[in-house]
Design an enzyme around this catalytic site. Sequence first.
Site, PDB file in Angstrom:
ATOM      1  N   CYS A   1       0.770  -1.115   0.054  1.00 15.79           N
ATOM      2  CA  CYS A   1       0.035  -0.102  -0.361  1.00 15.79           C
ATOM      3  C   CYS A   1       0.975   1.547  -0.250  1.00 15.79           C
ATOM      4  O   CYS A   1       1.282   1.897   0.923  1.00 15.79           O
ATOM      5  CB  CYS A   1      -1.351  -0.172   1.052  1.00 15.79           C
TER       6      CYS A   1
ATOM      7  N   CYS B   1      -0.330   3.620   2.372  1.00 18.31           N
ATOM      8  CA  CYS B   1      -0.043   3.217   4.211  1.00 18.31           C
ATOM      9  C   CYS B   1       2.025   3.755   4.532  1.00 18.31           C
ATOM     10  O   CYS B   1       2.030   4.508   5.044  1.00 18.31           O
ATOM     11  CB  CYS B   1      -0.301   2.548   4.565  1.00 18.31           C
TER      12      CYS B   1
END
Length: 418
Positions: free
Chosen positions: A30, A33
Amino acid sequence: MSITDTTESTFDADINVAQPIVLDFWAPWCGPCKALMPHLEAISEKAGEALKVLKINIDESPKLAQRFGVRGIPTLVFVKEGMEEGRLVGTTTSRLNVVLEKWVGLRGLRSSVSGEPVPAVAAAVTWSSFAGRQDLKDAAVERIRAIADERSASPSKQMAETGALLEAELSIPASLFTFINYIWDLNYAFSFRSYPELRELIVELVSAIPVGKNLQSMPRQFHYDILYRSEWAIAQYFDDHDVLDFLGKLRSAHERELQGVVVPESEWDSLRDEAILLADMDGDRSRISRAMEALARPISRLEGSTVSVAIGRAHDDERREPYWSPQDVARTEAVYSKLGKVVQDELGVRPTSAGSELHAWYEKGKVIRDTWLARQREEDPEFWARHALYEQNVLDTRKKMADYLSAQLQARLAAVHT
């Protein structure tokens, strides 16, 4: 603030602490993230022991993600004494700062770690479109007419490499081309017009720009009218008192800006904070909160936010879509988030450079996506039938906006001639 990795086996012990906790649901694949992590680390220096962060890798601890109903990442869940008090999904650093300041009472986060750019004071500019020269206009029109490949850069890039150059060389506000670029993008991305028709439409719009006129106020007024006085006016989609109160304050600030009043940067900061806190860490209003945050800035800095928010609010209007709920939206986001992981697991990270490798990645990815989604539709045909209705409404809304922008821009440019 301590930042600790936790797992399904250690979670209950890790969460048994006195201080407030932020659960950071993430995954190694991700990108957002990873981008958020340095900000969390910077906050740790400011927070000390007033806050604890537990990082949860959803690939390694899927039961924890399921326990907290995590549908997309990054998701930050705020916990006190073992009870969830709210969450942020796909958050920005500014949203996280404001929420932490309110929730934990931490002060000064934005001044110390936000990294938000401070807007420069604009120098006085004398605007005279195409520098008052017909030959510059003729050359600009020909550059647009000569575009041979529909995948070429946006119209503003054809006119000049950057917005600053567009303003410096042609004395045309870059904000005017925000609308022309949006017309291009909507028509091209969704094939509302054939490429020759689209190119000719852009030629007509550039040809309609008069020579030797001050166009600075025209795009700003267009932004204002879309937001507050057109068929797309934002307030019509809400009956929530808090949202309507915010929109009233925002409209007042934008009106004063159009009248030439310098609205203090502190007022825009206050409006952004208010927009962020509309969500009150409650997922039910988080999408609305993000949309209002995008608008909480001077009209001169709105760029594409006006059009994107107007389109989004129109096609998410529940009065037009009784068959499509916020829960359906959340489910769809989770499905496509999982699909992205499926494609990446199969093909690896998307190539960053244009070329045959990137093209091949997209082609293989399309096969994987189509096959995977076909299975999803077989498993729940009723949901995907409603999703098809929603997608058609989204497409119709975008087509309507593309036509509206074209007609309005032509009319407004024609009015400048008179």
